[in-house]
Design an enzyme around this catalytic site. Sequence first.
Site, PDB file in Angstrom:
ATOM      1  N   LYS A 280       1.364  -1.191   0.098  1.00 32.27           N
ATOM      2  CA  LYS A 280      -0.258  -0.064   0.199  1.00 32.27           C
ATOM      3  C   LYS A 280       0.595   1.268  -0.118  1.00 32.27           C
ATOM      4  O   LYS A 280       1.920   1.539   0.252  1.00 32.27           O
ATOM      5  CB  LYS A 280      -1.128   0.072   1.388  1.00 32.27           C
ATOM      6  CG  LYS A 280      -2.057  -1.084   1.501  1.00 32.27           C
ATOM      7  CD  LYS A 280      -2.916  -0.936   2.515  1.00 32.27           C
ATOM      8  CE  LYS A 280      -3.631  -1.869   2.437  1.00 32.27           C
ATOM      9  NZ  LYS A 280      -5.042  -1.991   1.287  1.00 32.27           N
ATOM     10  N   ARG A 354     -10.441 -11.652  -0.143  1.00 36.18           N
ATOM     11  CA  ARG A 354     -12.010 -12.281  -1.146  1.00 36.18           C
ATOM     12  C   ARG A 354     -10.827 -13.865  -1.125  1.00 36.18           C
ATOM     13  O   ARG A 354     -11.598 -14.654  -1.267  1.00 36.18           O
ATOM     14  CB  ARG A 354     -11.917 -11.682  -2.308  1.00 36.18           C
ATOM     15  CG  ARG A 354     -10.412 -11.166  -3.126  1.00 36.18           C
ATOM     16  CD  ARG A 354     -10.341 -10.872  -4.277  1.00 36.18           C
ATOM     17  NE  ARG A 354     -11.304  -9.202  -4.149  1.00 36.18           N
ATOM     18  CZ  ARG A 354     -11.641  -7.989  -4.755  1.00 36.18           C
ATOM     19  NH1 ARG A 354     -11.381  -8.772  -6.468  1.00 36.18           N
ATOM     20  NH2 ARG A 354     -11.484  -6.836  -4.412  1.00 36.18           N
TER      21      ARG A 354
END
Length: 506
Positions: A280, A354
């Site tokens: 990130k 996910r």
Amino acid sequence: MTALTLSTAGAATLRVDALVVGVAKPADGGKGLVAAPGAEAVDAAFDGKLAAVLETLGASGAEGEVTKVPTSGGLKAPLVLAVGLGRAPSKEEAYGTEALRRAAGAAARALTGTKKAAFALPVEAVEDAEAVAEGALLGAYAFTAYQEQGEDARRPLAEVVLLGGKPRDKAYKAAAERALAVAEEVNRARDLVNTPPNDLTPEAFAAVATAAGKENGVKVQVLDEKALAKGGYGGILGVGAGSQNPPRLVRLAYTHPKAEKTLALVGKGITYDSGGISLKPAGHNETMKCDMAGAAAVFAAVVSVARLGLPVNVTGWLALAENMPSGSATRPGDVLRMYSGKTVEVLNTDAEGRLVLADALTRASEEEPDAIVDVATLTGAMVLALGNRTFGIMANDDAFRTAVHEIAEEAGEQSWPMPLPAELRKGMDSPTADIANMGERMGGGLVAGLFLKEFVGEGITWAHLDIAGPAFNESGPYGYTPKGGTGSAVRTLVRLAERTAAGDLG
């Protein structure tokens, strides 16, 4: 923890540190203030001029506005706290439960450092009493585990006395018990979200769940890294591969002898998300301890259901991992074989939620529950779409999606139904694997929902709650919502379990 007491005592004679009353703007839109029902005794102590005094101090009756007034001998309490309720309802209507919940929360927050306060807000029915109690208990929350405890000013309100609560009435007593149980578990979820990631590793989270399970009659099974490898949980292992803190899959099970339905709740539990190799950028790492908020919500909801003794079977699945970059981390371009047997090409290691959810959804599906609901801080795209206070709802059944949305609104949580456009599925086609973990950038929150749908068992009703916006409040507190972890989705899941137990859901 904040205590809760029901009382029929008169506000004028009650010995507490503060009295909370409601004020509002006139129903007809005129100027001035009106005292809400419940404030009669306090108004009398001010010779019928409470509203005038508050106006002099600048009160407008706006929602959540708090004004403190010292008393002058007509009351046993030394302080009156007036909280705004917004526009007063017409004679044919009543104050909404969410307005009462938020007002009570704002008042409780303003009474930090106070030992005992009585709430004399409008209570015309059982649901009003429960809303005030719940709001006050949620508003009294404070996370102080890592701060010095010497200053009383940091301590939350110690006891809430609910006036008009009818302690001898079974319905009111049950409502108070529900408010206490749910609020305490929401606050437990908040604590978990706020805990620094060096202390809340996957193993530590699993230990917290195990201890709470023993206390509340919930069976807990923990799969460690060896059991996950033996079982073929490639998604969870792949996400956790770069961390020295190995992943866990925790199964919580509450059963009731009279239950006719079973709900499975699945939570994303990334105890810290660096993004992995797809690191990130600066400014996006500081709050990533909150990426386990979905698992915290599922955990708190299962414990709430157990404490309430609801006649419904509920399993909770906590998919716990830490997503870190290292020489052993999963790389963009790697292919993972999931628990379902499907292969996934990892195009972005920051789309890790996910992957852990996919394994947990497949495992939950094997038990053939009547419905599965997963909860996750899944996508920034959902925040862009719905803002910071509303979570998105996707489902493989339109009626169930609508029902979950209505239940969330009933519980006082902002949500919005979102579609799963079939044409977005093609963007996840992979030349190497069965599916990629990324698709089209536009509609990214919906793409994530379509990915999860692939791992839900055939014929099982499923909904996905993307709580990326409301799970962690980076701005100032409001109503009963604190800064930091919010406990988003806990109340929705509990209300869903209640509705299922009552046979209201097909």
